[in-house]
Design a protein around this motif. Structure first.
Motif, PDB file in Angstrom:
ATOM      1  N   ARG A   2      49.421 -16.546  29.135  1.00 45.10           N
ATOM      2  CA  ARG A   2      49.270 -17.843  28.463  1.00 45.10           C
ATOM      3  C   ARG A   2      49.283 -18.980  29.482  1.00 45.10           C
ATOM      4  O   ARG A   2      48.538 -19.949  29.331  1.00 45.10           O
ATOM      5  CB  ARG A   2      50.350 -18.018  27.411  1.00 45.10           C
ATOM      6  N   SER A  13      48.358 -22.533  22.054  1.00 49.16           N
ATOM      7  CA  SER A  13      48.872 -22.912  20.734  1.00 49.16           C
ATOM      8  C   SER A  13      47.751 -23.239  19.745  1.00 49.16           C
ATOM      9  O   SER A  13      47.994 -23.341  18.547  1.00 49.16           O
ATOM     10  CB  SER A  13      49.834 -24.090  20.859  1.00 49.16           C
ATOM     11  N   ALA A  14      46.530 -23.393  20.240  1.00 51.51           N
ATOM     12  CA  ALA A  14      45.389 -23.677  19.363  1.00 51.51           C
ATOM     13  C   ALA A  14      44.826 -22.403  18.725  1.00 51.51           C
ATOM     14  O   ALA A  14      43.927 -22.479  17.904  1.00 51.51           O
ATOM     15  CB  ALA A  14      44.290 -24.381  20.149  1.00 51.51           C
ATOM     16  N   TYR A  15      45.371 -21.247  19.091  1.00 50.46           N
ATOM     17  CA  TYR A  15      44.870 -19.972  18.602  1.00 50.46           C
ATOM     18  C   TYR A  15      45.949 -19.263  17.797  1.00 50.46           C
ATOM     19  O   TYR A  15      47.116 -19.247  18.171  1.00 50.46           O
ATOM     20  CB  TYR A  15      44.418 -19.081  19.766  1.00 50.46           C
ATOM     21  N   GLU A  16      45.527 -18.654  16.704  1.00 50.50           N
ATOM     22  CA  GLU A  16      46.473 -17.958  15.837  1.00 50.50           C
ATOM     23  C   GLU A  16      46.948 -16.643  16.459  1.00 50.50           C
ATOM     24  O   GLU A  16      48.088 -16.234  16.275  1.00 50.50           O
ATOM     25  CB  GLU A  16      45.824 -17.701  14.482  1.00 50.50           C
ATOM     26  N   TYR A  17      46.071 -15.961  17.182  1.00 46.56           N
ATOM     27  CA  TYR A  17      46.402 -14.689  17.827  1.00 46.56           C
ATOM     28  C   TYR A  17      45.861 -14.674  19.253  1.00 46.56           C
ATOM     29  O   TYR A  17      44.908 -15.375  19.565  1.00 46.56           O
ATOM     30  CB  TYR A  17      45.805 -13.507  17.039  1.00 46.56           C
ATOM     31  N   ASP A  18      46.486 -13.870  20.103  1.00 48.09           N
ATOM     32  CA  ASP A  18      45.969 -13.699  21.456  1.00 48.09           C
ATOM     33  C   ASP A  18      46.168 -12.256  21.897  1.00 48.09           C
ATOM     34  O   ASP A  18      47.024 -11.549  21.392  1.00 48.09           O
ATOM     35  CB  ASP A  18      46.598 -14.675  22.451  1.00 48.09           C
ATOM     36  N   ALA A  37      53.616 -11.629  14.318  1.00 47.21           N
ATOM     37  CA  ALA A  37      53.484 -12.808  15.178  1.00 47.21           C
ATOM     38  C   ALA A  37      52.356 -12.593  16.173  1.00 47.21           C
ATOM     39  O   ALA A  37      51.825 -11.498  16.297  1.00 47.21           O
ATOM     40  CB  ALA A  37      54.789 -13.069  15.926  1.00 47.21           C
ATOM     41  N   LYS A  38      51.993 -13.636  16.904  1.00 49.23           N
ATOM     42  CA  LYS A  38      50.943 -13.489  17.898  1.00 49.23           C
ATOM     43  C   LYS A  38      51.472 -12.755  19.114  1.00 49.23           C
ATOM     44  O   LYS A  38      52.667 -12.787  19.401  1.00 49.23           O
ATOM     45  CB  LYS A  38      50.341 -14.852  18.260  1.00 49.23           C
ATOM     46  N   TYR A  54      46.668  -4.972  16.047  1.00 50.46           N
ATOM     47  CA  TYR A  54      46.496  -6.197  15.257  1.00 50.46           C
ATOM     48  C   TYR A  54      47.154  -6.043  13.891  1.00 50.46           C
ATOM     49  O   TYR A  54      47.632  -7.020  13.316  1.00 50.46           O
ATOM     50  CB  TYR A  54      45.020  -6.561  15.107  1.00 50.46           C
ATOM     51  N   ASN A  57      50.462  -7.314  14.331  1.00 51.44           N
ATOM     52  CA  ASN A  57      50.448  -8.779  14.323  1.00 51.44           C
ATOM     53  C   ASN A  57      50.433  -9.321  12.899  1.00 51.44           C
ATOM     54  O   ASN A  57      51.046 -10.355  12.608  1.00 51.44           O
ATOM     55  CB  ASN A  57      49.242  -9.332  15.074  1.00 51.44           C
ATOM     56  N   PHE A  58      49.749  -8.626  12.008  1.00 50.65           N
ATOM     57  CA  PHE A  58      49.662  -9.058  10.613  1.00 50.65           C
ATOM     58  C   PHE A  58      50.907  -8.684   9.813  1.00 50.65           C
ATOM     59  O   PHE A  58      50.992  -8.963   8.626  1.00 50.65           O
ATOM     60  CB  PHE A  58      48.431  -8.467   9.936  1.00 50.65           C
TER      61      PHE A  58
END
Length: 75
Positions: A2, A13-18, A37-38, A54, A57-58
């Protein structure tokens, strides 16, 4: 990763996931992800592994167990 993204002009912080794809580290896993979480780390470029991670993440856990409220097959 990051911090490197910030240096390259991207705001994490502009992205929901990375996702970070990397190789060369020890361990017998293909990927890891934060639960609900991301944050996803892939040691292999594989669609099935990415989908699996993923899912974490969900907020999805592994589907290899079934826990019922009262210990029977009926919940």
């Amino acid at each position: 990763a990051r911090a490197a993204a910030r240096l390259a002009g991207f705001d994490p912080s502009a992205y929901e996931y990375d996702t970070v794809i990397y190789t060369g580290t020890p361990g017998s896993f293909s990927g890891q992800a934060a639960l609900g979480a991301k944050g996803c780390w892939l040691k292999t470029i594989s669609v099935p592994v990415a989908c699996h991670e993923y899912g974490h993440n969900f907020g999805l856990m592994h589907a290899n167990a079934w826990f019922t409220g009262n210990g029977t097959i009926r919940s």
